[in-house]
Structures are given as structure tokens and as C-alpha cells.
Write a protein that holds these residues in place. Structure first.
Motif, PDB file in Angstrom:
ATOM      1  N   THR A  23      30.807  16.164  27.328  1.00 45.88           N
ATOM      2  CA  THR A  23      31.474  17.277  28.000  1.00 45.88           C
ATOM      3  C   THR A  23      30.782  18.606  27.755  1.00 45.88           C
ATOM      4  O   THR A  23      30.589  19.393  28.681  1.00 45.88           O
ATOM      5  CB  THR A  23      32.949  17.362  27.560  1.00 45.88           C
ATOM      6  OG1 THR A  23      33.574  16.121  27.859  1.00 45.88           O
ATOM      7  CG2 THR A  23      33.670  18.480  28.277  1.00 45.88           C
ATOM      8  N   GLU A  24      30.369  18.869  26.497  1.00 42.12           N
ATOM      9  CA  GLU A  24      29.717  20.150  26.223  1.00 42.12           C
ATOM     10  C   GLU A  24      28.393  20.264  26.965  1.00 42.12           C
ATOM     11  O   GLU A  24      27.998  21.344  27.382  1.00 42.12           O
ATOM     12  CB  GLU A  24      29.529  20.386  24.718  1.00 42.12           C
ATOM     13  CG  GLU A  24      28.579  19.428  24.019  1.00 42.12           C
ATOM     14  CD  GLU A  24      29.223  18.128  23.544  1.00 42.12           C
ATOM     15  OE1 GLU A  24      28.524  17.356  22.873  1.00 42.12           O
ATOM     16  OE2 GLU A  24      30.408  17.877  23.855  1.00 42.12           O
ATOM     17  N   ARG A  25      27.688  19.148  27.162  1.00 39.37           N
ATOM     18  CA  ARG A  25      26.437  19.163  27.925  1.00 39.37           C
ATOM     19  C   ARG A  25      26.719  19.401  29.408  1.00 39.37           C
ATOM     20  O   ARG A  25      25.977  20.099  30.081  1.00 39.37           O
ATOM     21  CB  ARG A  25      25.658  17.862  27.735  1.00 39.37           C
ATOM     22  CG  ARG A  25      25.225  17.615  26.325  1.00 39.37           C
ATOM     23  CD  ARG A  25      24.226  18.657  25.892  1.00 39.37           C
ATOM     24  NE  ARG A  25      23.634  18.231  24.637  1.00 39.37           N
ATOM     25  CZ  ARG A  25      23.089  19.042  23.774  1.00 39.37           C
ATOM     26  NH1 ARG A  25      23.048  20.335  24.007  1.00 39.37           N
ATOM     27  NH2 ARG A  25      22.579  18.599  22.666  1.00 39.37           N
ATOM     28  N   THR A  26      27.779  18.805  29.903  1.00 40.07           N
ATOM     29  CA  THR A  26      28.178  19.041  31.285  1.00 40.07           C
ATOM     30  C   THR A  26      28.436  20.527  31.496  1.00 40.07           C
ATOM     31  O   THR A  26      27.974  21.118  32.473  1.00 40.07           O
ATOM     32  CB  THR A  26      29.442  18.223  31.631  1.00 40.07           C
ATOM     33  OG1 THR A  26      29.134  16.835  31.530  1.00 40.07           O
ATOM     34  CG2 THR A  26      29.941  18.530  33.024  1.00 40.07           C
ATOM     35  N   ASP A  27      29.171  21.126  30.568  1.00 38.46           N
ATOM     36  CA  ASP A  27      29.461  22.557  30.662  1.00 38.46           C
ATOM     37  C   ASP A  27      28.170  23.381  30.625  1.00 38.46           C
ATOM     38  O   ASP A  27      28.041  24.360  31.355  1.00 38.46           O
ATOM     39  CB  ASP A  27      30.394  22.994  29.531  1.00 38.46           C
ATOM     40  CG  ASP A  27      31.791  22.396  29.662  1.00 38.46           C
ATOM     41  OD1 ASP A  27      32.142  21.878  30.743  1.00 38.46           O
ATOM     42  OD2 ASP A  27      32.531  22.418  28.657  1.00 38.46           O
ATOM     43  N   GLU A  28      27.221  22.984  29.766  1.00 32.81           N
ATOM     44  CA  GLU A  28      25.942  23.703  29.678  1.00 32.81           C
ATOM     45  C   GLU A  28      25.165  23.606  30.986  1.00 32.81           C
ATOM     46  O   GLU A  28      24.604  24.599  31.456  1.00 32.81           O
ATOM     47  CB  GLU A  28      25.072  23.138  28.553  1.00 32.81           C
ATOM     48  CG  GLU A  28      25.488  23.525  27.166  1.00 32.81           C
ATOM     49  CD  GLU A  28      24.530  22.942  26.141  1.00 32.81           C
ATOM     50  OE1 GLU A  28      23.383  23.434  26.058  1.00 32.81           O
ATOM     51  OE2 GLU A  28      24.921  21.989  25.450  1.00 32.81           O
ATOM     52  N   LEU A  59      26.324  23.005  34.022  1.00 33.80           N
ATOM     53  CA  LEU A  59      27.013  23.758  35.064  1.00 33.80           C
ATOM     54  C   LEU A  59      26.829  25.258  34.855  1.00 33.80           C
ATOM     55  O   LEU A  59      26.574  25.998  35.805  1.00 33.80           O
ATOM     56  CB  LEU A  59      28.490  23.385  35.113  1.00 33.80           C
ATOM     57  CG  LEU A  59      29.306  24.027  36.233  1.00 33.80           C
ATOM     58  CD1 LEU A  59      28.684  23.763  37.598  1.00 33.80           C
ATOM     59  CD2 LEU A  59      30.736  23.514  36.198  1.00 33.80           C
ATOM     60  N   SER A  60      26.917  25.710  33.627  1.00 33.83           N
ATOM     61  CA  SER A  60      26.731  27.127  33.330  1.00 33.83           C
ATOM     62  C   SER A  60      25.325  27.594  33.708  1.00 33.83           C
ATOM     63  O   SER A  60      25.148  28.648  34.320  1.00 33.83           O
ATOM     64  CB  SER A  60      27.002  27.394  31.849  1.00 33.83           C
ATOM     65  OG  SER A  60      26.758  28.745  31.541  1.00 33.83           O
ATOM     66  N   TYR A  76      29.986  18.624  39.664  1.00 32.97           N
ATOM     67  CA  TYR A  76      30.589  19.790  40.327  1.00 32.97           C
ATOM     68  C   TYR A  76      30.429  19.646  41.830  1.00 32.97           C
ATOM     69  O   TYR A  76      29.379  19.200  42.312  1.00 32.97           O
ATOM     70  CB  TYR A  76      29.896  21.073  39.856  1.00 32.97           C
ATOM     71  CG  TYR A  76      30.301  22.292  40.653  1.00 32.97           C
ATOM     72  CD1 TYR A  76      31.509  22.938  40.404  1.00 32.97           C
ATOM     73  CD2 TYR A  76      29.497  22.800  41.656  1.00 32.97           C
ATOM     74  CE1 TYR A  76      31.897  24.062  41.133  1.00 32.97           C
ATOM     75  CE2 TYR A  76      29.866  23.923  42.401  1.00 32.97           C
ATOM     76  CZ  TYR A  76      31.065  24.548  42.135  1.00 32.97           C
ATOM     77  OH  TYR A  76      31.441  25.646  42.865  1.00 32.97           O
TER      78      TYR A  76
END
Length: 126
Positions: A6-11, A13-14, A39
Motif C-alpha cells: 500500500t505505501e508503494r502504491t501511494d508513492e 500515485l503521488s 488509479y
């Protein structure tokens, strides 16, 4: 199913949003064996054939080795231009992402690819 934590997904996307802003249409993570849309902009429909796209984008894993040791240098990223926007593929090791955007200035793609490749390289080996 292999997917980024999840944290990699957020990175990812960011980084994509930072480089593309509101022009970001979609972001999809893929490996040789799996594909996962991370996304999709709310004004777009979920009708894309992700498996079909993934089959095409996986050719990039082979491109890394095909272009190795050429005078062109290392393979970095691919941009495809379409009537209504762009598709950008970035691969690092056994991980890749492709994203689609509305039309935007071409020089923004280098910043985008660099940011995404840095994150992909930090993933645990597949």
C-alpha cells in the motif's frame, strides 16, 4: 497476486500526480504475471482491457535486455502518443507501471519516468 504494498502504491500515485497534475487519467502496476489498476480518474469508465494492455506493455521487460549494451545507453521509458493523450510505460527490474494522461508538455515525461523508476527500484525483488 503480486501487487505493490500500500505505501508503494501511494508513492507511485503521488509521483504520478506530482509530475502530471490533473492530466493523470490512470495508473496501472504490472509484472510478468499480474496487472492491477491503481488509479482511474472518476470521469473515465472502467472499460479498458487491462490484460490486453499488460500483454503489450510486458514487451518492455524484454526491451530492457534487447537494448542493453547499445550505444543508445540503458532503456529508460516509453511514451506512446494517441489522439486524446499519452501512455507512458516505466519498468525497473521485474516491476512496471503504465499511466495514461491527457495531452501535456512533452518535457514533463522525463521527470515523471525518473520519479516512477526510483520508486520501482526500491521494491523488493520479485
Amino acid at each position: 497476486m503480486s501487487h505493490p504494498p500500500t505505501e508503494r502504491t501511494d508513492e507511485l500515485l503521488s509521483a504520478a500526480r506530482t509530475a502530471t497534475g490533473d492530466e493523470l487519467r490512470s495508473l496501472t502496476y504490472f509484472t510478468e504475471d499480474d496487472v492491477e489498476q491503481l488509479y482511474l480518474r472518476s470521469d473515465l469508465s472502467r472499460t479498458a482491457d487491462l490484460v490486453g494492455f499488460a500483454e503489450n506493455e510486458r514487451q518492455g521487460f524484454r526491451a530492457q535486455s534487447l537494448y542493453a549494451d547499445t550505444q543508445l545507453g540503458d532503456y529508460r521509458f516509453t511514451v506512446r502518443v494517441f489522439e486524446n493523450g499519452y501512455l507512458t510505460r516505466v519498468i525497473a527490474g521485474g516491476h512496471g507501471v503504465w499511466l495514461t494522461t491527457d495531452s501535456m508538455e512533452i518535457d514533463r515525461f522525463e521527470e515523471l519516468a525518473s520519479a516512477l523508476a526510483t520508486i520501482l527500484r526500491s521494491f523488493d525483488p520479485a
